[in-house]
Scaffold this motif. Sequence first.
Motif, short mmCIF file in Angstrom:
data_model
loop_
_atom_site.label_atom_id
_atom_site.label_comp_id
_atom_site.label_asym_id
_atom_site.label_seq_id
_atom_site.Cartn_x
_atom_site.Cartn_y
_atom_site.Cartn_z
N SER A 3 6.04 -44.53 4.21
CA SER A 3 6.99 -43.54 4.64
C SER A 3 6.93 -42.38 5.41
O SER A 3 5.89 -42.83 6.39
CB SER A 3 5.39 -42.91 3.06
N ILE A 4 7.65 -40.97 5.09
CA ILE A 4 7.09 -40.46 6.25
C ILE A 4 6.73 -39.03 5.42
O ILE A 4 7.44 -38.22 4.73
CB ILE A 4 8.69 -40.18 6.71
N MET A 23 19.44 -31.97 3.87
CA MET A 23 19.83 -33.02 3.08
C MET A 23 19.82 -34.23 3.26
O MET A 23 19.93 -34.94 3.04
CB MET A 23 20.86 -32.18 2.64
N ALA A 24 20.53 -34.40 4.97
CA ALA A 24 21.28 -35.64 5.60
C ALA A 24 19.79 -36.44 5.44
O ALA A 24 20.04 -37.81 5.64
CB ALA A 24 22.12 -35.83 6.46
N LEU A 25 19.03 -36.07 6.31
CA LEU A 25 17.56 -36.57 5.92
C LEU A 25 17.63 -36.98 5.01
O LEU A 25 16.80 -38.23 5.08
CB LEU A 25 16.61 -35.74 7.01
N ALA A 30 15.83 -41.99 1.57
CA ALA A 30 16.11 -42.43 0.81
C ALA A 30 16.74 -44.42 1.10
O ALA A 30 15.69 -45.34 0.54
CB ALA A 30 16.30 -41.90 -0.28
N ARG A 31 17.97 -44.34 1.74
CA ARG A 31 18.81 -44.96 2.00
C ARG A 31 17.65 -46.16 2.57
O ARG A 31 17.90 -47.66 2.73
CB ARG A 31 19.89 -44.87 2.32
N GLU A 55 18.24 -36.82 -5.26
CA GLU A 55 19.58 -37.65 -5.60
C GLU A 55 20.45 -39.13 -5.57
O GLU A 55 20.91 -39.52 -5.88
CB GLU A 55 20.98 -36.58 -5.42
N ALA A 56 19.73 -39.57 -4.36
CA ALA A 56 20.10 -40.87 -3.36
C ALA A 56 19.18 -41.76 -4.30
O ALA A 56 19.22 -42.89 -3.86
CB ALA A 56 20.03 -41.22 -1.59
#
Length: 197
Positions: A3-4, A23-25, A30-31, A55-56
Amino acid sequence: MNSICIYCGSNPGNRPAYVERAMALGDRIAREGLRLVYGGGNVGLMGAVANAVLEAGGEVTGVIPQQLVDWEVAHPGLTELVVVGSMHERKMRMFDLADGFVALPGGFGTMEEIFEMLTWRQLGIGDKPCAFLDIEDFYAPLIGMIDRMVAERFLHPEQRADLWYGDDIDALLAWMRAYEPAQASKWLDEKRRSVMR
């Protein structure tokens, strides 16, 4: 690294890049199969990073004081929302839940939270990695100030070397996964030995 914790602004800032990179982070967290721990808000960069994780298909734990729930800024769609009684409880709970800490652009609260984690690590309370993900050189003046702390001998070079700073999400996550607090721990062990003499 499971976890971060992300510290960031409850405002979006005045540049589109702030939200885009948040959002990119979040998407990348998630990925990578990591859980996001954050302040539980649905506004600003906080909401942007949490929504991107969700969303991911990722999991998000928000930790928020009751006062902010009363102000109706709590995110309603998180995997888990932990409501605490105070800001002090919030920081302790986030520390317990997270394996590392990243600061995105933000204001007083963001600075206070990431610097408390750095201070705890300096004192040996924790040994979790801390990083600044820079966007549009937002943190460049602050890192310059930290470097001056080293030059003026208010901070040890080992402590500065133990802090990640940059704008590359891939490099950030790779550093956090491989993190070993060797530099800071070595300095702290030497400090303890000198006090015990």
